[in-house]
Scaffold this active site. Structure first.
Site, PDB file in Angstrom:
ATOM      1  N   HIS A   1     -12.700   2.895  -0.510  1.00 39.13           N
ATOM      2  CA  HIS A   1     -12.704   1.892   0.567  1.00 39.13           C
ATOM      3  C   HIS A   1     -13.375   0.597   0.100  1.00 39.13           C
ATOM      4  O   HIS A   1     -13.852  -0.190   0.913  1.00 39.13           O
ATOM      5  CB  HIS A   1     -13.484   2.372   1.812  1.00 39.13           C
ATOM      6  CG  HIS A   1     -12.853   3.489   2.584  1.00 39.13           C
ATOM      7  ND1 HIS A   1     -13.603   4.481   3.166  1.00 39.13           N
ATOM      8  CD2 HIS A   1     -11.567   3.758   2.883  1.00 39.13           C
ATOM      9  CE1 HIS A   1     -12.810   5.334   3.799  1.00 39.13           C
ATOM     10  NE2 HIS A   1     -11.560   4.910   3.629  1.00 39.13           N
TER      11      HIS A   1
ATOM     12  N   ASN B   1       0.880  -1.170   0.000  1.00 41.95           N
ATOM     13  CA  ASN B   1       0.000   0.000   0.000  1.00 41.95           C
ATOM     14  C   ASN B   1       0.919   1.222   0.000  1.00 41.95           C
ATOM     15  O   ASN B   1       1.441   1.615   1.040  1.00 41.95           O
ATOM     16  CB  ASN B   1      -0.893  -0.045   1.252  1.00 41.95           C
ATOM     17  CG  ASN B   1      -1.860   1.108   1.313  1.00 41.95           C
ATOM     18  OD1 ASN B   1      -1.797   2.036   0.496  1.00 41.95           O
ATOM     19  ND2 ASN B   1      -2.748   1.073   2.288  1.00 41.95           N
TER      20      ASN B   1
ATOM     21  N   GLU C   1      -8.130  -5.209   4.958  1.00 45.30           N
ATOM     22  CA  GLU C   1      -7.960  -4.890   3.543  1.00 45.30           C
ATOM     23  C   GLU C   1      -6.780  -5.638   2.930  1.00 45.30           C
ATOM     24  O   GLU C   1      -6.821  -6.020   1.767  1.00 45.30           O
ATOM     25  CB  GLU C   1      -7.777  -3.371   3.384  1.00 45.30           C
ATOM     26  CG  GLU C   1      -9.066  -2.615   3.659  1.00 45.30           C
ATOM     27  CD  GLU C   1      -8.881  -1.129   3.886  1.00 45.30           C
ATOM     28  OE1 GLU C   1      -8.474  -0.758   5.003  1.00 45.30           O
ATOM     29  OE2 GLU C   1      -9.131  -0.345   2.966  1.00 45.30           O
TER      30      GLU C   1
ATOM     31  N   ARG D   1     -11.870  15.664   6.811  1.00 47.66           N
ATOM     32  CA  ARG D   1     -12.650  16.024   5.610  1.00 47.66           C
ATOM     33  C   ARG D   1     -14.086  16.357   5.978  1.00 47.66           C
ATOM     34  O   ARG D   1     -14.680  15.713   6.841  1.00 47.66           O
ATOM     35  CB  ARG D   1     -12.655  14.868   4.612  1.00 47.66           C
ATOM     36  CG  ARG D   1     -11.304  14.577   4.022  1.00 47.66           C
ATOM     37  CD  ARG D   1     -11.370  13.392   3.053  1.00 47.66           C
ATOM     38  NE  ARG D   1     -10.159  12.607   3.177  1.00 47.66           N
ATOM     39  CZ  ARG D   1     -10.092  11.290   3.052  1.00 47.66           C
ATOM     40  NH1 ARG D   1     -11.183  10.588   2.787  1.00 47.66           N
ATOM     41  NH2 ARG D   1      -8.951  10.662   3.190  1.00 47.66           N
TER      42      ARG D   1
ATOM     43  N   ARG E   1      -2.429  -2.081  -3.630  1.00 42.28           N
ATOM     44  CA  ARG E   1      -3.632  -1.276  -3.454  1.00 42.28           C
ATOM     45  C   ARG E   1      -3.529  -0.079  -4.399  1.00 42.28           C
ATOM     46  O   ARG E   1      -2.561   0.680  -4.350  1.00 42.28           O
ATOM     47  CB  ARG E   1      -3.733  -0.778  -2.023  1.00 42.28           C
ATOM     48  CG  ARG E   1      -4.922   0.138  -1.852  1.00 42.28           C
ATOM     49  CD  ARG E   1      -4.877   0.862  -0.533  1.00 42.28           C
ATOM     50  NE  ARG E   1      -6.053   1.704  -0.426  1.00 42.28           N
ATOM     51  CZ  ARG E   1      -6.112   2.822   0.271  1.00 42.28           C
ATOM     52  NH1 ARG E   1      -5.038   3.248   0.918  1.00 42.28           N
ATOM     53  NH2 ARG E   1      -7.212   3.506   0.330  1.00 42.28           N
TER      54      ARG E   1
END
Ligand code: ADP
Length: 401
Positions: free
Chosen positions: A183, A10, A387, A244, A94
């Site tokens: 996601h 990742n 993940e 955010r 990823r």
């Protein structure tokens, strides 16, 4: 001996997180990360999970992603897990944005890499680092498949009416403006794990997944297929997040420019990095927000309530989208750990069949678990996401089938 190891990478702009897994028994062999790449104070933390080795840490300048991956390779080799091993079956990467083209895990060749590069304008913070990670890993082991697993892929099944923004179609299509969602690897993994927790096949259940980490997103998954998600063109839309804003009236942006005198880049920075919990109360970590709110801090309390209110709106919206909800699953840092968030998000939703049992909700565990009372019509679950395992699984399936 068939090769059964998968290295999952990742790659961020200044970091690389990695895990080496053995897919023969779905175990982790080593995990680690390199951070502050390109600085004098780069740090590599490596933890072997076999052979009883201990966590190792080194600091000192690591110039670029190439040097980072070489350092990782050296650490793995020291544990007898070198990347030159014939047991390595694939590297799983990823990749954040797959656009409309990449809706499945994909073996990377020059053409695919060029396409991922073309998607950089849609994910300027993420795709360049992903591309670099792929290039470096390819140069290290050009002979084994490098597989891209896209964050957007799981959401590609959204119907057109959920993926479209209601703007001029010609402009939207020319500029690739639509809702992609992110996601996805986590939403895919957690929706399936939730079905398993209920003793059902993914195709038998409708699940609302709430991935609440630093970034946060909700998804509506009908019979294993994503039909809506809260993030859009970029990961800025939807829930209130650590830094955010999530949803806002687009005219806020005009107002910031015209009245506030902010440039586009300044607004981008404000909404992505200085909003959400951080903007509301000065802290982006939910642990800190909860601690302060518990002490009566009004700004922290408002931040918590705003976060939870948005979450509740999405649960209601996705209950309407799905028609029948079998489970609501909480996952990621906040979702797995913050009982207060879970309790508040579900409270008052008894008419939707939702309730949380205070005793079950307060239990801490690493395993998927139900937190709803026996009588509740809808299961509420805490389902830790994984993940890396999902990326490794998808990459391994692709190269072995
Ligand atoms: P990322 O989105 O970076 O993968 P994670 O899923 O690990 O992040 O979530 C990180 C966030 O989880 C932290 O910023 C913090 O707000 C939250 N978190 C972690 N542990 C707890 C906890 N015990 N209670 C509340 N929030 C927590």
């Amino acid at each position: 001996m068939t090769a059964s190891r998968v290295l999952v990478l990742n790659s961020g702009s200044s970091s690389v997180k990695y895990q080496l897994l053995d897919m023969a028994d779905r175990t982790r062999l080593a995990v680690g990360l390199v951070e502050r790449i390109g600085e004098q104070t780069s740090r590599l933390v490596h933890t072997p999970l076999t052979g009883g080795g201990a966590r190792r840490e080194q600091t000192g300048p690591i110039a670029d992603h190439g040097a980072a991956l070489k350092a990782v390779a050296a650490e793995l080799a020291a544990d007898g897990l070198g990347l030159d091993s014939p047991e390595l079956a694939a590297v799983g990467h990823r990749v954040v944005h797959g656009g409309t083209r990449f809706t499945r895990p994909t073996v990377i060749d020059d053409e695919v890499l060029a396409e991922v590069q073309k998607l950089v304008p849609l994910a300027p913070l993420h795709n360049p680092a992903n591309v670099t990670g792929i290039q470096v890993a390819r140069s290290l082991r050009p002979d084994i498949p490098q597989v891209a697993v896209f964050d957007t892929a799981f959401h590609a099944t959204m119907p057109e009416y959920a993926a479209r923004y209601a703007i001029d179609t010609e402009i939207a299509d020319r500029l690739s403006i639509r809702r992609y969602g992110f996601h996805g690897t986590s939403h895919a993994y957690v929706s399936r794990a939730t079905a398993a927790l209920l003793g059902k096949a993914p195709g038998e259940v409708n699940v609302i997944v709430l991935h609440l980490g630093n970034g946060a997103s909700a998804s509506a998954v009908r019979a294993g297929v994503c039909v809506d998600t809260s993030m859009g063109l970029t990961p800025l839309e939807g829930l209130v997040m650590g830094t955010r804003s999530g949803d806002l009236d687009p005219a806020v942006i005009f107002h910031l420019a015209r009245v506030g005198g902010l440039s586009v880049d300044e607004i981008d920075d404000l909404l992505n990095k200085r909003s959400g919990l951080l903007g509301l109360c000065g802290d982006n970590d939910m642990r800190e927000v909860l601690r302060r709110a518990g002490e009566g801090d009004q700004a922290a309390r408002t931040a918590f309530e705003t976060y939870v209110h948005r979450l509740k709106k999405y649960i209601g919206a996705y209950a309407a989208v799905l028609g029948r909800v079998d489970a609501v699953a909480f996952t990621a840092g906040v979702g797995e750990n913050a009982a207060a968030v879970r309790e508040a998000a579900v409270s008052g939703l008894e008419e939707l069949g939702l309730a949380v049992d205070a005793g079950l909700n307060s239990v801490r565990a690493d395993e998927p678990r139900l937190i709803s009372p026996e009588y509740a019509r809808v299961a509420v679950a805490v389902v830790p996401t994984d993940e890396e395992l999902e990326i490794a699984t998808q990459a391994f399936e692709l190269v072995t089938h």
